[in-house]
Scaffold this motif. Structure first.
Motif, short mmCIF file in Angstrom:
data_model
loop_
_atom_site.label_atom_id
_atom_site.label_comp_id
_atom_site.label_asym_id
_atom_site.label_seq_id
_atom_site.Cartn_x
_atom_site.Cartn_y
_atom_site.Cartn_z
N TYR A 147 0.85 -1.19 0.00
CA TYR A 147 0.00 0.00 0.00
C TYR A 147 0.89 1.24 0.00
N GLN A 204 -1.42 -0.79 -3.97
CA GLN A 204 -2.72 -0.13 -3.90
C GLN A 204 -2.47 1.30 -3.45
N PRO A 234 -11.48 -2.93 -4.19
CA PRO A 234 -10.25 -3.11 -4.97
C PRO A 234 -9.62 -4.46 -4.69
#
Length: 255
Positions: free
Chosen positions: A15, A111, A245
């Motif tokens: 992330y 992400q 997602p």
């Protein structure tokens, strides 16, 4: 935690949290609060206009251009202007810092998440269970650019990064051995900040205030007033509550 587009590329993570307090990610949070889907783009030029046309989106104009037109539909990177706009569902939002980093990270496998002071706690709460499951996170303060296009560290982005990290550590039960020294220093900087005064007095805040955009700084100084979690899905940012997602493949590092 690493600075700017080079730092974002240097630290692969599951992330990647982009922080550009003045003003890309602040404007992003305001847009999503108003139900606007946001398409980040590197620069406002002919390519950005084509990108907007392809997605049936409005192209954000420069702050001064929006002011001179006096038309509420001509939104800009100014979060204050966006807080008043009506009738826009999709927005292409160019910026040389936060938007550029988000755009560059889109193909990295991470992400991408947008954070600012307004939604730092919400982003941290969204990340916490993922980190608890073993995911890695890099927080990327965007910074500004000097005239020679080199990185100019911006203290407001350091505070924004620290606010996210502080809330994330709190949600996870405190600091541990996997927290980098850079992340701990960002947390310390955040805890020392005095809002809104420091944001108004820092270099970026003074620059915007001096040209008539004090309202943008005041909006950016609001802490934990938003629950939106902007996640980049495909080419656009949407609130995490509205999308599912795909989970990134965890990058596990030995040692």
């Amino acid at each position: 935690m690493e600075w700017g587009p080079t730092g974002a590329a240097a630290v692969p993570a599951d992330y990647a949290v982009v922080v550009d307090v003045l003003s890309f990610t602040t404007t992003l949070s305001v847009a999503l609060e108003r139900g606007i889907e946001v398409f980040p783009f590197r620069w406002r030029d002919a390519r950005a206009a084509e990108h907007a046309m392809r997605h049936g989106a409005t192209l954000a104009v420069g702050r001064f251009e929006a002011m001179s037109r006096g038309d509420a539909r001509h939104v800009s990177l100014s979060p204050a202007s966006l807080s008043e706009v009506e009738g826009i569902q999709r927005l292409v939002l160019p910026s040389p810092n936060g938007s550029t980093i988000a755009f560059a990270l889109a193909d990295s496998g991470a992400q991408v998440v947008g954070a600012c002071l307004r939604n730092a706690g919400a982003v941290a709460r969204w990340l916490a269970p993922r980190v608890a499951d073993g995911a890695s996170v890099v927080v990327v303060p965007a910074g500004e650019r000097w005239h020679d296009d080199t990185l100019r560290p911006a203290v407001e982005d350091l505070w924004g990064a620290g606010a996210v990290l502080d809330a994330l550590l709190d949600a996870l039960g405190g600091e541990d051995e996997v927290t980098s020294p850079e992340a701990r220093m960002a947390v310390a900087a955040w805890r020392a900040a005095r809002l809104p005064d420091d944001l108004l007095r820092c270099a970026g805040g003074v620059e915007l205030t001096d040209v008539g955009f004090v309202a943008d700084v005041e909006i950016a100084a609001q802490h934990d007033v938003s629950e939106v979690v902007p996640v980049l899905v495909g080419e656009s940012f949407r609130d995490a509550t509205e999308v599912q997602p795909a989970a990134p493949k965890l990058r596990r590092v030995d040692g």
